[in-house]
Design a protein around this motif. Structure first.
Motif, PDB file in Angstrom:
ATOM      1  N   ASP A   1      -5.999 -39.109  55.000  1.00 39.56           N
ATOM      2  CA  ASP A   1      -7.140 -40.016  55.097  1.00 39.56           C
ATOM      3  C   ASP A   1      -6.730 -41.424  54.669  1.00 39.56           C
ATOM      4  N   THR A   2      -6.879 -42.382  55.561  1.00 39.94           N
ATOM      5  CA  THR A   2      -6.532 -43.771  55.254  1.00 39.94           C
ATOM      6  C   THR A   2      -7.270 -44.278  54.024  1.00 39.94           C
ATOM      7  N   GLU A   3      -8.535 -43.868  53.868  1.00 44.48           N
ATOM      8  CA  GLU A   3      -9.354 -44.360  52.758  1.00 44.48           C
ATOM      9  C   GLU A   3      -9.144 -43.577  51.469  1.00 44.48           C
ATOM     10  N   ASN A   4      -8.465 -42.443  51.539  1.00 46.51           N
ATOM     11  CA  ASN A   4      -8.241 -41.609  50.357  1.00 46.51           C
ATOM     12  C   ASN A   4      -6.891 -40.914  50.477  1.00 46.51           C
ATOM     13  N   PRO A   5      -5.819 -41.686  50.533  1.00 49.58           N
ATOM     14  CA  PRO A   5      -4.504 -41.066  50.751  1.00 49.58           C
ATOM     15  C   PRO A   5      -4.082 -40.203  49.566  1.00 49.58           C
ATOM     16  N   GLN A   6      -3.522 -39.062  49.891  1.00 49.72           N
ATOM     17  CA  GLN A   6      -3.049 -38.125  48.866  1.00 49.72           C
ATOM     18  C   GLN A   6      -1.643 -37.658  49.248  1.00 49.72           C
ATOM     19  N   PRO A   7      -0.643 -38.512  49.031  1.00 52.43           N
ATOM     20  CA  PRO A   7       0.705 -38.176  49.503  1.00 52.43           C
ATOM     21  C   PRO A   7       1.294 -36.932  48.856  1.00 52.43           C
ATOM     22  N   GLY A   8       1.030 -36.700  47.580  1.00 47.38           N
ATOM     23  CA  GLY A   8       1.569 -35.510  46.932  1.00 47.38           C
ATOM     24  C   GLY A   8       1.000 -34.232  47.520  1.00 47.38           C
ATOM     25  N   PHE A   9      -0.269 -34.242  47.812  1.00 45.52           N
ATOM     26  CA  PHE A   9      -0.944 -33.098  48.434  1.00 45.52           C
ATOM     27  C   PHE A   9      -0.358 -32.815  49.813  1.00 45.52           C
ATOM     28  N   GLN A  10      -0.219 -33.857  50.633  1.00 44.74           N
ATOM     29  CA  GLN A  10       0.341 -33.667  51.970  1.00 44.74           C
ATOM     30  C   GLN A  10       1.775 -33.152  51.904  1.00 44.74           C
ATOM     31  N   GLN A  11       2.555 -33.685  50.951  1.00 43.95           N
ATOM     32  CA  GLN A  11       3.951 -33.270  50.835  1.00 43.95           C
ATOM     33  C   GLN A  11       4.068 -31.801  50.444  1.00 43.95           C
ATOM     34  N   ALA A  12       3.166 -31.340  49.568  1.00 45.99           N
ATOM     35  CA  ALA A  12       3.192 -29.932  49.169  1.00 45.99           C
ATOM     36  C   ALA A  12       2.962 -29.026  50.376  1.00 45.99           C
ATOM     37  N   ILE A  13       2.084 -29.452  51.277  1.00 48.91           N
ATOM     38  CA  ILE A  13       1.824 -28.662  52.480  1.00 48.91           C
ATOM     39  C   ILE A  13       3.030 -28.693  53.417  1.00 48.91           C
ATOM     40  N   ILE A  14       3.589 -29.884  53.632  1.00 48.84           N
ATOM     41  CA  ILE A  14       4.775 -30.002  54.493  1.00 48.84           C
ATOM     42  C   ILE A  14       5.905 -29.132  53.966  1.00 48.84           C
TER      43      ILE A  14
END
Length: 312
Positions: free
Chosen positions: A213-226
């Motif tokens: 989400d551009t307005e609520n970026p959560q890079p750590g969360f996305q990386q855990a999924i990747i």
């Protein structure tokens, strides 16, 4: 990465440069054929889960020759002190692994979280489209651009009503999708024709990716999924412009959209952690089983990360 070939002929419904009216939408609908059964594939699978979960029919939608139920599966013994996680599949009915990945998660993985989180899983948001292997609903409306008030899609409106009582309690929402070759061969040309626009061919990424989400970026969360999904299937590389489907890649396999502005499903809960998965089922490097496993891996990783951050 698979590239589409330039399309010079106009989509065979409508007049170039003129948006569809009711007649064109009716003609489009008349050409859609039922190819699989929501009752056999989804309702029957949900029925098999009733011994371990509560099942709620939260609405019905048009099927052409009747009505189709909208089903939600909920944790049994819903805890008032536990956070809530929403998992959605089949917002676009043709994206098969979103539906079957959600069902597979419930059957095989959900029990591991039963005492830590309230699960709300909607395996097939758009059953008419599921049966016809379509992106749009009965009215040629894209449910995943319709999560706004008032919604033009009854499927989207019903889902928003379902989640409304739990606003403020959601810690995560995982919306399960696919990007297919038919996006370029059928669905994007149809959209251009419907909206009276010219179709400009694009590319289909070969592999799994996520939309943050551009307005609520959560890079750590996305990386855990990747990280978790990469054990199951390959992650989509950037295209020659450094992006994926026209958006800059902000991390390996991750792009961002303004979810609420676009009326996307992943915007509806207000959860801190949200993601839209995108599996590529047409890849020569992936099987239907791998696609389902990629979806379940994404859900497991998302819930695990959200619970660790929440403290559950």
């Amino acid at each position: 990465m698979t590239s589409s070939e330039a399309t010079t002929s106009f989509y065979p419904i409508g007049t170039p440069g003129k948006p569809w009216g009711p007649e064109e939408r009716a003609l489009w609908r008349s050409r859609q054929r039922r190819q699989r059964s929501h009752r056999d594939d989804v309702v029957a699978a949900v029925d098999r889960l009733r011994g371990h979960f509560d099942v709620q029919t939260y609405g019905e939608v048009e099927s052409g020759d009747g009505r189709l139920p909208l089903l939600a599966v909920r944790s049994r013994g819903w805890g008032s002190d536990l956070p809530v996680v929403l998992v959605t599949g089949g917002v676009h009915g043709y994206e098969t692994s979103g539906v079957h990945g959600a069902l597979q998660f419930l059957a095989q993985d959900a029990a591991a979280f039963s005492d830590r989180v309230n699960l709300l899983v909607v395996p097939c948001v758009s059953p008419w489209a599921y049966e016809r292997v379509q992106r749009w609903n009965h009215d040629a409306v894209d449910p995943n651009r319709s999560f706004r008030e008032p919604s033009p899609a009854p499927e989207s409106a019903a889902l928003m009503r379902l989640v409304a009582p739990f606003k403020g309690r959601f810690i995560a929402h995982i919306d399960l999708h696919e990007t297919t070759d038919s996006d370029e061969s059928e669905f994007r040309p149809a959209k251009a024709a419907r909206d009276g626009e010219a179709f400009e061919p694009g590319t289909i990424p070969d592999g799994f990716y996520l939309v943050d989400d551009t307005e609520n970026p959560q890079p750590g969360f996305q990386q855990a999924i990747i990280d978790e999904v990469s054990r199951v299937t390959h992650i989509a590389p950037a295209d020659t412009a450094g992006g994926i489907i026209g958006s800059p890649m902000v991390a390996p396999g991750v792009i961002r959209y303004p979810l609420r502005e676009l009326g996307l499903c992943a915007s509806i809960t207000g959860a801190r952690y949200t993601t839209t998965t995108e599996v590529y089922p047409d890849s020569p490097r992936a099987t239907p089983s791998q696609c389902n496993l990629a979806q379940t891996a994404a859900v497991r990783a998302a819930i695990g990360f959200a619970l660790a951050s929440w403290g559950g």
